[in-house]
Motif scaffolding. Structure first.
Motif, short mmCIF file in Angstrom:
data_model
loop_
_atom_site.label_atom_id
_atom_site.label_comp_id
_atom_site.label_asym_id
_atom_site.label_seq_id
_atom_site.Cartn_x
_atom_site.Cartn_y
_atom_site.Cartn_z
N GLY A 291 -18.80 5.25 2.26
CA GLY A 291 -17.92 4.18 1.84
C GLY A 291 -16.80 4.71 0.97
N ALA A 292 -15.73 3.92 0.86
CA ALA A 292 -14.51 4.40 0.23
C ALA A 292 -14.04 3.44 -0.85
CB ALA A 292 -13.43 4.57 1.31
N VAL A 293 -12.92 3.79 -1.46
CA VAL A 293 -12.34 2.93 -2.49
C VAL A 293 -10.84 2.77 -2.24
CG1 VAL A 293 -14.04 3.71 -4.18
CG2 VAL A 293 -11.76 4.74 -4.18
N CYS A 294 -10.34 1.62 -2.65
CA CYS A 294 -8.91 1.39 -2.78
C CYS A 294 -8.62 1.37 -4.26
CB CYS A 294 -8.50 0.07 -2.13
SG CYS A 294 -6.77 -0.37 -2.44
N LYS A 295 -7.77 2.28 -4.71
CA LYS A 295 -7.47 2.42 -6.14
C LYS A 295 -6.31 1.50 -6.51
CE LYS A 295 -7.74 4.85 -10.07
NZ LYS A 295 -6.45 4.62 -10.70
N VAL A 296 -6.48 0.71 -7.57
CA VAL A 296 -5.44 -0.22 -8.02
C VAL A 296 -5.28 -0.08 -9.53
CG1 VAL A 296 -4.59 -2.59 -8.02
CG2 VAL A 296 -6.11 -1.82 -6.18
N ASP A 377 -4.36 -2.60 1.45
CA ASP A 377 -4.03 -2.67 0.04
C ASP A 377 -4.85 -3.82 -0.55
OD1 ASP A 377 -2.94 -3.35 -2.44
OD2 ASP A 377 -0.90 -2.91 -1.85
N MET A 378 -5.79 -3.49 -1.42
CA MET A 378 -6.70 -4.50 -1.97
C MET A 378 -6.21 -5.06 -3.30
SD MET A 378 -9.17 -4.77 0.23
CE MET A 378 -10.59 -5.46 -0.65
N GLY A 379 -4.94 -4.88 -3.59
CA GLY A 379 -4.42 -5.32 -4.88
C GLY A 379 -4.65 -6.79 -5.16
N ASP A 380 -4.43 -7.64 -4.17
CA ASP A 380 -4.63 -9.08 -4.38
C ASP A 380 -6.10 -9.41 -4.59
OD1 ASP A 380 -1.92 -9.54 -4.14
OD2 ASP A 380 -2.02 -10.19 -2.05
N ALA A 381 -6.98 -8.78 -3.81
CA ALA A 381 -8.42 -9.05 -3.96
C ALA A 381 -8.92 -8.57 -5.31
CB ALA A 381 -9.19 -8.37 -2.83
N VAL A 382 -8.44 -7.41 -5.76
CA VAL A 382 -8.84 -6.91 -7.07
C VAL A 382 -8.33 -7.83 -8.17
CG1 VAL A 382 -8.49 -5.03 -8.73
CG2 VAL A 382 -9.05 -4.50 -6.35
N LEU A 398 2.46 -6.54 -15.60
CA LEU A 398 3.86 -6.10 -15.57
C LEU A 398 4.18 -5.33 -14.29
CD1 LEU A 398 4.12 -4.75 -19.23
CD2 LEU A 398 4.90 -6.98 -18.38
N ALA A 399 3.20 -4.58 -13.80
CA ALA A 399 3.38 -3.79 -12.58
C ALA A 399 2.01 -3.43 -12.04
CB ALA A 399 4.20 -2.53 -12.85
N ARG A 400 1.99 -3.16 -10.74
CA ARG A 400 0.73 -2.81 -10.07
C ARG A 400 1.00 -1.69 -9.08
NH1 ARG A 400 -1.83 -7.67 -6.77
NH2 ARG A 400 -0.80 -6.74 -4.93
N HIS A 401 0.04 -0.77 -8.99
CA HIS A 401 0.16 0.36 -8.06
C HIS A 401 -1.15 0.50 -7.32
CE1 HIS A 401 -0.13 4.65 -6.88
NE2 HIS A 401 1.18 4.55 -6.68
N ALA A 402 -1.09 0.51 -5.99
CA ALA A 402 -2.31 0.60 -5.18
C ALA A 402 -2.24 1.80 -4.24
CB ALA A 402 -2.51 -0.68 -4.37
N ILE A 403 -3.38 2.43 -4.06
CA ILE A 403 -3.54 3.50 -3.06
C ILE A 403 -4.69 3.10 -2.14
CG2 ILE A 403 -3.85 5.96 -2.64
CD1 ILE A 403 -3.24 6.47 -5.58
N PRO A 404 -4.41 2.68 -0.90
CA PRO A 404 -5.50 2.35 0.03
C PRO A 404 -6.39 3.56 0.29
CG PRO A 404 -3.38 1.53 0.84
CD PRO A 404 -3.08 2.45 -0.32
N ALA A 405 -7.59 3.29 0.74
CA ALA A 405 -8.53 4.38 1.01
C ALA A 405 -7.94 5.41 1.96
CB ALA A 405 -9.83 3.81 1.58
#
Length: 497
Positions: A291-296, A377-382, A398-405
């Motif tokens: 399993g993996a992660v989406c980093k936000v 991009d799981m930013g909204d779910a997170v 103020l800002a958001r940065h996401a890296i999908p798996a």
């Protein structure tokens, strides 16, 4: 960027993550000439820190909280404090909020934790107390090479009995309320696998016990401080680090008597090519990634407004809800589906470290568990999961940065498909990674060794994979049988090489 050596060196390490640097430090401590090659423009692997959102907001790119940084035999010998790294320990190691506004709080103080768990407090103490009391033996068992008997057999046996309970249908037998089982399940989910299984249970028990024994520290300034301290010590010993150099083949490396690769089995197949015997190569190809992660990451205008009292003191939080919800979410990921409410791990460095953001501002580190290779991009779910337990959170962003798996390997090539554990943590593969062999570090190519998290003891920032691989290289290629932990110590730490 430093240029490659034109001549022969004693040993070459590929990969400047914690394991590669640990291997290089041990080899250099034996008096060998060592060069390290890193594909990225900066060192660190899983211990990088960068401004991912806005100027002045420093975010850990992968790892953020480091119980192993205080507990692992390598780091206890290396002594991060002696190398200028300040490990800041939150009063609450980790927290697990529930919907009704309560939270399980794992205080560094075991007694305080027991008091807060009410009717399940005694059960928590009986489960973890014996492991906390002998945490060094616990660390030795959890971070062994899985081929040798651990030095503290009593503690290893206690851990095994508890794994057998928590990794089976008996996992809820000792608890009566919702807080304690949720609190333990949150740490078990670090394995990114359904938590009611032996390996996730073992991960949870070890991390939970260390939360009371040493805490879950956050390095001042970011996890990069760990890598920078290791690199500085390596250079002090005469080692060289070449960054921005992606090694595509072993033939690109300078002549040496030993090559240690901080790469996954996929990476070994890539750089070794036809030099690997067919049977060994087939085994590497059958190695499974998990399993993996989406980093936000978030830049915030203020601290997260947690609904449950005590969460504001926690360095790490597990956001998923009840034990049943955590189990269901991890089963969805294992089945290749994205949970509507994923397991989210959050770290709030500002609890102890004000240097991560401008005055009055904060950072929030999170990742969500997702299927291997997920492009989403799981930013909204997170954001929704954080808002669930901290109403008003959205207003602070103020800002958001996401890296999908699917994009994590662009930051660290070892994160195949977003798997930050270096391979699936099934019982068999954990014990027999990367291939079933008495010596998991030595490859069939003479002088070439594997030292990544795809070897025992597996993932986390502990340096032990590098230490064990360096031990094999020293013995087999140089005839040096010195205790590698002694070689990990700098003279300032009280050991003469």
């Amino acid at each position: 960027m430093r240029g490659a050596s034109d001549g022969e060196v004693d040993a070459v390490v590929v990969g400047a993550g914690p394991n590669g640097l640990a291997a290089a430090i041990v080899l250099a401590g034996a008096g060998l000439e060592v060069e390290v090659y890193e594909a990225a423009p900066t060192i660190g692997g899983g211990t990088r820190t960068a401004e991912l959102t806005l100027p002045g907001f420093r975010h850990d790119v992968c790892s953020a909280a480091h119980p192993m940084g205080l507990a692992s035999p390598f780091f206890r010998a290396f002594d991060l404090a002696a190398h200028g790294v300040r490990m800041l320990r939150p009063a609450v190691s980790y927290a697990h909020p529930l919907d009704e506004g309560r939270a399980g709080l794992a205080w560094r103080d075991l007694d305080r934790t027991v008091d807060g768990l009410g009717q399940d407090g005694p059960a928590w103490r009986s489960l973890l107390g014996p492991l906390v009391d002998r945490w060094q033996g616990l660390a030795g068992a959890a971070m062994s090479d899985l081929r040798s008997l651990p030095p503290d057999l009593v503690t290893a046996a206690r851990l095994a009995l508890r794994v057998a309970e928590q990794g089976s249908p008996l996992w809820g037998a000792r608890f009566r309320g919702p807080l304690a089982p949720a609190l333990l399940t949150g740490v078990s989910a670090h394995a990114i696998a359904p938590p009611r299984a032996p390996v996730p249970a073992g991960v949870g028990l070890v991390l939970a016990a260390l939360g009371h024994a040493v805490g879950w520290p956050i390095p001042l300034g970011g996890s990069q401080a760990i890598a920078d301290a290791m690199a500085a010590e390596l250079r002090r010993r005469g080692g060289r680090i070449i960054t921005g150099r992606h090694i595509h083949s072993l033939s690109e490396l300078p002549r040496s008597r030993a090559v240690l690769l901080d790469v996954t089995p996929a990476g070994l197949l890539r750089v070794a090519g036809d030099a690997l015997p067919g049977r060994y190569a087939r085994r590497l190809r059958s190695y499974r990634y998990g399993g993996a992660v989406c980093k936000v990451d978030f830049a915030l205008s203020g601290p997260v407004p947690w609904k449950a009292h005590g969460c504001e003191l926690a360095g790490t939080l597990h956001l998923v809800g009840s034990r049943a919800e955590a189990l269901a979410a991890e089963r969805e990921v294992a089945a290749g589906r994205h949970p509507e409410r994923p397991f989210v791990l959050a770290v709030q460095p500002g609890v102890v470290d004000s240097t991560r953001a401008p005055v009055g501002r904060h950072t929030l580190y999170t990742y969500a568990h997702v299927p291997h290779g997920s492009p989403l991009d799981m930013g909204d779910a997170v954001t929704a999961q954080v808002e669930r337990f901290a109403p008003g959170f959205r207003d602070l962003v103020l800002a958001r940065h996401a890296i999908p798996a699917a994009g994590l390997a662009d930051h660290n090539i070892n994160y195949v498909g977003g798997d930050i554990a270096g391979g699936a943590l099934s019982s068999w593969q954990t014990a027999m990674r990367p291939v079933p062999a008495r010596d998991p570090y030595t490859t069939p190519i003479p002088g070439v060794y594997l030292c990544s998290a795809s070897t025992p003891p597996g993932p986390a920032v502990h340096g032990m994979c590098g230490l064990y691989a360096a031990r094999q290289a020293l013995r087999r290629r140089f005839g040096i049988r010195t205790d590698p932990l002694a070689l990990a110590r700098a003279p300032s730490a009280g050991t003469v090489h």
